[in-house]
Design a protein around this motif. Structure first.
Motif, PDB file in Angstrom:
ATOM      1  N   SER A 189       1.307 -36.809  -1.499  1.00  0.00           N
ATOM      2  CA  SER A 189       2.524 -37.589  -1.251  1.00  0.00           C
ATOM      3  C   SER A 189       3.294 -37.048  -0.054  1.00  0.00           C
ATOM      4  N   THR A 190       3.224 -35.745   0.179  1.00  0.00           N
ATOM      5  CA  THR A 190       3.909 -35.175   1.345  1.00  0.00           C
ATOM      6  C   THR A 190       3.359 -35.761   2.634  1.00  0.00           C
ATOM      7  N   VAL A 191       2.045 -35.802   2.748  1.00  0.00           N
ATOM      8  CA  VAL A 191       1.455 -36.321   3.984  1.00  0.00           C
ATOM      9  C   VAL A 191       1.647 -37.839   4.091  1.00  0.00           C
ATOM     10  N   ARG A 192       1.623 -38.529   2.967  1.00  0.00           N
ATOM     11  CA  ARG A 192       1.820 -39.982   2.991  1.00  0.00           C
ATOM     12  C   ARG A 192       3.240 -40.367   3.385  1.00  0.00           C
ATOM     13  N   TRP A 193       4.224 -39.524   3.041  1.00  0.00           N
ATOM     14  CA  TRP A 193       5.622 -39.851   3.343  1.00  0.00           C
ATOM     15  C   TRP A 193       6.103 -39.201   4.630  1.00  0.00           C
ATOM     16  N   LEU A 194       5.529 -38.081   5.032  1.00  0.00           N
ATOM     17  CA  LEU A 194       5.925 -37.487   6.302  1.00  0.00           C
ATOM     18  C   LEU A 194       5.332 -38.236   7.493  1.00  0.00           C
ATOM     19  N   GLY A 195       4.134 -38.789   7.321  1.00  0.00           N
ATOM     20  CA  GLY A 195       3.500 -39.541   8.409  1.00  0.00           C
ATOM     21  C   GLY A 195       4.357 -40.690   8.907  1.00  0.00           C
ATOM     22  N   VAL A 230       7.481 -40.983   8.743  1.00  0.00           N
ATOM     23  CA  VAL A 230       8.744 -40.491   9.293  1.00  0.00           C
ATOM     24  C   VAL A 230       8.504 -39.817  10.644  1.00  0.00           C
ATOM     25  N   LEU A 231       7.521 -38.914  10.683  1.00  0.00           N
ATOM     26  CA  LEU A 231       7.252 -38.184  11.920  1.00  0.00           C
ATOM     27  C   LEU A 231       6.422 -38.999  12.917  1.00  0.00           C
ATOM     28  N   ALA A 267      -3.542 -37.967   6.414  1.00  0.00           N
ATOM     29  CA  ALA A 267      -2.596 -37.612   7.477  1.00  0.00           C
ATOM     30  C   ALA A 267      -2.887 -38.427   8.735  1.00  0.00           C
ATOM     31  N   SER A 301       1.595 -45.378  11.904  1.00  0.00           N
ATOM     32  CA  SER A 301       2.931 -45.316  12.492  1.00  0.00           C
ATOM     33  C   SER A 301       2.900 -45.626  13.983  1.00  0.00           C
TER      34      SER A 301
END
Length: 183
Positions: free
Chosen positions: A146-152, A154-155, A23, A30
């Motif tokens: 995968s949630t943390v890898r893809w939300l990072g 984006v957010l 995360a 980002s």
């Protein structure tokens, strides 16, 4: 049918540490992904140089991701994660300390180094999850990872933009460095 993500893998300390550091890496990456192009544009006023920065990042990222997978199979993954994570923190600190400098060349070099370290780190992370979690929990662990890898990604830019409304690009680099040194 259950809705939501199964949090049971987070009870495993090694996976929880990997997940939290993933995360931090996703959000920190980002922040620099927003900061470096902005700083390049502020220095040059040229969108072409911003585009060239993407090329400067792509080469090291691609090579390191490809070789990072082979390296992750040959060496201790934990050590590889620590070395590449430490190197990303060091590059983040260099960006933070030199944010006021007018050196386009140093920005490109630091960007290449950062992306190279990120590529190797990201590849090693993906191959580490199955070694930390027992088979029955692997689908849940992969969902969390995968949630943390893809939300990072984006957010992270959203948060970076919010931070830029009250601070400078230097603050983005500072937050990135602090996040990377936290884990």
């Amino acid at each position: 049918m259950a809705w939501g993500i199964d949090p049971r893998p987070l009870r495993i300390p090694a996976f929880r540490r990997l997940w939290l550091s993933s995360a931090g890496t996703a959000f920190g990456a980002s922040f620099t992904a927003v900061g470096i192009p902005l700083q390049i544009y502020e220095l040059t006023g040229s969108s072409a140089y911003v585009g060239l920065s993407a090329l400067a990042a792509l080469g090291p990222l691609t090579v390191a991701a490809l070789w990072g997978g082979a390296l992750a199979d040959a060496v201790d993954r934990r050590r590889l994660l620590l070395v590449t994570g430490g190197a990303m923190a060091a590059v983040g600190a260099a960006l933070w300390l030199t944010a006021g400098a007018d050196s386009l060349a140093s920005l490109f070099v630091l960007l290449g180094l950062l992306q190279g370290c990120y590529g190797a780190n990201h590849t090693a992370r993906g191959s580490t999850v199955p070694r930390l979690v027992p088979g029955p929990l692997l689908p849940a662990a992969n969902a969390l990872d995968s949630t943390v890898r893809w939300l990072g990604p984006v957010l992270g830019p959203l948060l970076a933009g919010a931070l830029l409304s009250v601070a400078s690009v230097t603050a983005l680099y500072a937050v990135n460095t602090l996040i990377l040194t936290w884990y």
